[in-house]
Design a protein around this motif. Structure first.
Motif, PDB file in Angstrom:
ATOM      1  N   THR A 157       0.830  -1.204   0.000  1.00 36.99           N
ATOM      2  CA  THR A 157       0.000   0.000   0.000  1.00 36.99           C
ATOM      3  C   THR A 157       0.864   1.253   0.000  1.00 36.99           C
ATOM      4  OG1 THR A 157      -0.117   0.039   2.430  1.00 36.99           O
ATOM      5  CG2 THR A 157      -1.838  -1.172   1.261  1.00 36.99           C
ATOM      6  N   GLY A 158       0.285   2.336  -0.458  1.00 34.75           N
ATOM      7  CA  GLY A 158       0.962   3.632  -0.472  1.00 34.75           C
ATOM      8  C   GLY A 158      -0.060   4.741  -0.576  1.00 34.75           C
ATOM      9  N   LYS A 159       0.377   5.899  -1.029  1.00 32.54           N
ATOM     10  CA  LYS A 159      -0.560   7.012  -1.194  1.00 32.54           C
ATOM     11  C   LYS A 159      -0.048   7.990  -2.237  1.00 32.54           C
ATOM     12  CE  LYS A 159       1.318   9.379   2.893  1.00 32.54           C
ATOM     13  NZ  LYS A 159       0.989   9.926   4.240  1.00 32.54           N
ATOM     14  N   MET A 160      -0.993   8.667  -2.854  1.00 36.08           N
ATOM     15  CA  MET A 160      -0.697   9.788  -3.739  1.00 36.08           C
ATOM     16  C   MET A 160      -1.142  11.049  -3.016  1.00 36.08           C
ATOM     17  SD  MET A 160       0.613   8.557  -6.569  1.00 36.08           S
ATOM     18  CE  MET A 160       0.593  10.111  -7.452  1.00 36.08           C
ATOM     19  N   VAL A 161      -0.260  12.057  -2.972  1.00 37.63           N
ATOM     20  CA  VAL A 161      -0.583  13.322  -2.316  1.00 37.63           C
ATOM     21  C   VAL A 161      -0.704  14.407  -3.384  1.00 37.63           C
ATOM     22  CG1 VAL A 161       0.109  15.034  -0.613  1.00 37.63           C
ATOM     23  CG2 VAL A 161       0.639  12.608  -0.237  1.00 37.63           C
ATOM     24  N   LEU A 162      -1.912  14.963  -3.518  1.00 40.27           N
ATOM     25  CA  LEU A 162      -2.164  16.073  -4.435  1.00 40.27           C
ATOM     26  C   LEU A 162      -2.113  17.377  -3.648  1.00 40.27           C
ATOM     27  CD1 LEU A 162      -5.180  15.082  -6.733  1.00 40.27           C
ATOM     28  CD2 LEU A 162      -2.844  15.576  -7.451  1.00 40.27           C
ATOM     29  N   THR A 163      -1.340  18.338  -4.142  1.00 39.63           N
ATOM     30  CA  THR A 163      -1.235  19.644  -3.484  1.00 39.63           C
ATOM     31  C   THR A 163      -1.737  20.722  -4.432  1.00 39.63           C
ATOM     32  OG1 THR A 163       0.685  18.887  -2.220  1.00 39.63           O
ATOM     33  CG2 THR A 163       0.303  21.267  -2.328  1.00 39.63           C
ATOM     34  N   LEU A 164      -2.599  21.590  -3.910  1.00 39.55           N
ATOM     35  CA  LEU A 164      -3.168  22.685  -4.692  1.00 39.55           C
ATOM     36  C   LEU A 164      -2.402  23.975  -4.433  1.00 39.55           C
ATOM     37  CD1 LEU A 164      -5.497  23.992  -6.403  1.00 39.55           C
ATOM     38  CD2 LEU A 164      -6.681  24.337  -4.224  1.00 39.55           C
ATOM     39  N   ASN A 165      -1.955  24.636  -5.490  1.00 39.68           N
ATOM     40  CA  ASN A 165      -1.357  25.968  -5.386  1.00 39.68           C
ATOM     41  C   ASN A 165      -2.402  26.978  -5.846  1.00 39.68           C
ATOM     42  OD1 ASN A 165       0.120  28.296  -5.405  1.00 39.68           O
ATOM     43  ND2 ASN A 165       1.626  27.622  -6.915  1.00 39.68           N
ATOM     44  N   SER A 166      -3.161  27.520  -4.893  1.00 39.53           N
ATOM     45  CA  SER A 166      -4.295  28.383  -5.245  1.00 39.53           C
ATOM     46  C   SER A 166      -3.865  29.689  -5.907  1.00 39.53           C
ATOM     47  CB  SER A 166      -5.128  28.678  -4.000  1.00 39.53           C
ATOM     48  OG  SER A 166      -4.359  29.378  -3.033  1.00 39.53           O
ATOM     49  N   GLN A 167      -2.606  30.068  -5.755  1.00 36.76           N
ATOM     50  CA  GLN A 167      -2.136  31.305  -6.388  1.00 36.76           C
ATOM     51  C   GLN A 167      -2.221  31.215  -7.913  1.00 36.76           C
ATOM     52  OE1 GLN A 167      -1.667  34.027  -5.005  1.00 36.76           O
ATOM     53  NE2 GLN A 167      -0.844  33.821  -2.946  1.00 36.76           N
ATOM     54  N   ASN A 168      -2.176  30.016  -8.437  1.00 39.97           N
ATOM     55  CA  ASN A 168      -2.207  29.842  -9.890  1.00 39.97           C
ATOM     56  C   ASN A 168      -3.625  29.715 -10.450  1.00 39.97           C
ATOM     57  OD1 ASN A 168       0.566  29.952 -10.007  1.00 39.97           O
ATOM     58  ND2 ASN A 168       0.852  27.748 -10.084  1.00 39.97           N
ATOM     59  N   LEU A 169      -4.635  29.760  -9.584  1.00 37.48           N
ATOM     60  CA  LEU A 169      -6.015  29.747 -10.054  1.00 37.48           C
ATOM     61  C   LEU A 169      -6.391  31.129 -10.572  1.00 37.48           C
ATOM     62  CD1 LEU A 169      -7.681  27.671  -7.206  1.00 37.48           C
ATOM     63  CD2 LEU A 169      -7.348  26.934  -9.564  1.00 37.48           C
ATOM     64  N   LYS A 170      -7.063  31.176 -11.716  1.00 37.43           N
ATOM     65  CA  LYS A 170      -7.361  32.455 -12.354  1.00 37.43           C
ATOM     66  C   LYS A 170      -8.730  33.014 -11.982  1.00 37.43           C
ATOM     67  CE  LYS A 170      -4.484  31.284 -16.347  1.00 37.43           C
ATOM     68  NZ  LYS A 170      -4.453  31.048 -17.816  1.00 37.43           N
ATOM     69  N   ASP A 171      -9.707  32.143 -11.725  1.00 42.64           N
ATOM     70  CA  ASP A 171     -11.073  32.614 -11.535  1.00 42.64           C
ATOM     71  C   ASP A 171     -11.637  32.151 -10.202  1.00 42.64           C
ATOM     72  OD1 ASP A 171     -11.231  33.766 -14.161  1.00 42.64           O
ATOM     73  OD2 ASP A 171     -11.437  31.722 -14.946  1.00 42.64           O
ATOM     74  N   PHE A 172     -12.500  32.987  -9.612  1.00 44.38           N
ATOM     75  CA  PHE A 172     -13.262  32.579  -8.442  1.00 44.38           C
ATOM     76  C   PHE A 172     -14.334  31.584  -8.877  1.00 44.38           C
ATOM     77  CE2 PHE A 172     -11.895  36.916  -7.092  1.00 44.38           C
ATOM     78  CZ  PHE A 172     -11.086  36.509  -6.043  1.00 44.38           C
ATOM     79  N   GLY A 173     -14.819  30.814  -7.914  1.00 42.78           N
ATOM     80  CA  GLY A 173     -15.829  29.819  -8.222  1.00 42.78           C
ATOM     81  C   GLY A 173     -15.213  28.467  -8.514  1.00 42.78           C
ATOM     82  N   LEU A 174     -15.878  27.706  -9.381  1.00 48.70           N
ATOM     83  CA  LEU A 174     -15.501  26.321  -9.641  1.00 48.70           C
ATOM     84  C   LEU A 174     -14.512  26.199 -10.794  1.00 48.70           C
ATOM     85  CD1 LEU A 174     -16.024  23.261  -9.117  1.00 48.70           C
ATOM     86  CD2 LEU A 174     -17.913  23.432 -10.758  1.00 48.70           C
ATOM     87  N   THR A 175     -13.417  25.487 -10.530  1.00 48.83           N
ATOM     88  CA  THR A 175     -12.461  25.109 -11.570  1.00 48.83           C
ATOM     89  C   THR A 175     -12.346  23.592 -11.554  1.00 48.83           C
ATOM     90  OG1 THR A 175     -11.198  27.164 -11.338  1.00 48.83           O
ATOM     91  CG2 THR A 175     -10.096  25.307 -12.392  1.00 48.83           C
ATOM     92  N   GLN A 176     -12.518  22.977 -12.716  1.00 50.15           N
ATOM     93  CA  GLN A 176     -12.457  21.521 -12.797  1.00 50.15           C
ATOM     94  C   GLN A 176     -11.447  21.077 -13.851  1.00 50.15           C
ATOM     95  OE1 GLN A 176     -16.818  20.904 -13.389  1.00 50.15           O
ATOM     96  NE2 GLN A 176     -16.687  19.598 -11.597  1.00 50.15           N
TER      97      GLN A 176
END
Length: 353
Positions: A193-212
């Motif tokens: 077993t192991g794990k994948m760690v996803l990290t979000l860098n919100s500074q690179n998001l361009k728009d408020f609201g939902l990004t998918q």
């Protein structure tokens, strides 16, 4: 001349009669490992691509060790249906089983194949890790970063296990610039077993609201992406509502809505495809709805006003394609971003049965 013309017509009729009537999403399914005398099932998705009803006249497996199920009723034009193969797993080792699907009016059958390996000692990971990405099993099949403020760097942890017979080096492919991924450990031996760690860098998001976006959980770095390895990721970035802090808050817009959820689909024995929620501005300034988005496919929304003056109301209409929504990995919801400091993010839950 008439004889030649007759031959041509007969050939055209014969071609039309034998034309393909079904489309297969995936004709071969590898189920991986299973235990001795532990039956395993592969379910195939097919679609009627004609403009009329279609009938499956029979499904014939290549041996008595495999049982099949298929729709006994006719399938409407454009609809999908499933055929299942269940292998009894009474012999150790690798197996490959086939079944011929016969469709009325089509000369050649459609062939389906399930393969895998039966082992004497086997651990069933399906309850703890119910989602398959090839030989990697995971405890979740999507990631959601909710209530993110600009500057945040939240993490999502995906627990995984190697269900195959060879060592893998798990990777997330097609990452956008606002996501990074790390596998712990980098190499995962069979059964480990192991794990994948996803990290979000919100500074690179361009728009408020939902990004998918859709990324892919792969066994090796050079693997090809496919629908079987898709891993959807959603991010909700909140706007800055500090403008109404302190005394200014008494002048702020104030959103009220008739409900925060709606039930669609099979309700009371009827297929209800549409619903309405009423939005009202109870504040002292104009209420602005800057974003109106959906988390899943198969949904449509319509709002008759995006800016409501004090006392004004608007109708939020929600409609669904039930079949598409039920196939979606993410929960069906509608997201609104507003300038109400207490309701900058509003989520309407859509229950579908």
């Amino acid at each position: 001349m008439r004889r030649i013309l007759t031959v041509i017509i007969l050939c055209v009729v014969a071609l039309a009669a034998s034309a393909q009537k079904v489309e297969i999403k995936k004709s071969k399914i590898n189920i991986g490992k299973t235990g001795f005398q532990m039956p395993v099932t592969a379910t195939f998705e097919l679609k009627n691509i004609t403009n009329r009803h279609l009938t499956v006249s029979g499904v014939k497996p290549d041996c008595g060790c495999t049982k099949v199920t298929f729709p006994k009723k006719s399938v409407p034009a454009g609809e999908t249906f499933t055929v299942s193969m269940t292998y009894d797993a009474r012999m150790l080792g690798h197996f490959s089983k086939q079944a011929a699907v016969s469709v009325r009016g089509q000369q050649q059958p459609v062939w389906l194949t399930m393969e895998g390996v039966v082992v004497e000692e086997w651990t069933d990971y399906s309850k703890m890790y119910p989602h398959a990405f090839g030989n990697i099993l995971a405890d979740v099949d999507n990631a959601e970063f909710d209530d993110v403020n600009k500057g945040d760097a939240p993490e999502a942890v995906i627990n995984i296990v190697n269900n195959g017979g060879e060592t893998v080096t798990p990777n997330m492919l097609h990452l956008p610039d606002y996501l990074t991924a790390m596998a712990i450990p980098e190499r995962l031996e069979p059964g480990k077993t192991g794990k994948m760690v996803l990290t979000l860098n919100s500074q690179n998001l361009k728009d408020f609201g939902l990004t998918q976006t859709t990324i892919y959980l792969a066994e090796q770095l050079g693997d090809k992406v496919s629908t079987e390895t898709e891993f959807p990721v959603s991010v909700v970035l909140l706007p800055n509502a500090t403008i109404y802090e302190g005394k200014n808050k008494q002048y702020a817009p104030r959103l009220e809505y008739s409900s925060d959820s709606i039930s669609l689909g099979m309700v009371g024995g009827k297929n209800v495809k549409k619903g309405v929620i009423t939005l009202t501005n109870k504040g002292r300034m104009a209420l602005k709805i800057s974003s109106l988005q959906m988390f899943t496919k198969g949904m449509t929304v319509m709002l008759d006003k995006r800016e409501l003056q004090p006392g004004e109301s608007a109708k939020l209409k929600i409609a669904i394609d039930r079949d598409q929504v039920l196939k979606a990995r993410q929960r069906p919801r509608v997201l609104m971003i507003t300038n109400d400091p207490d309701h900058s993010k509003v989520v309407i839950k859509v229950g579908v049965k």
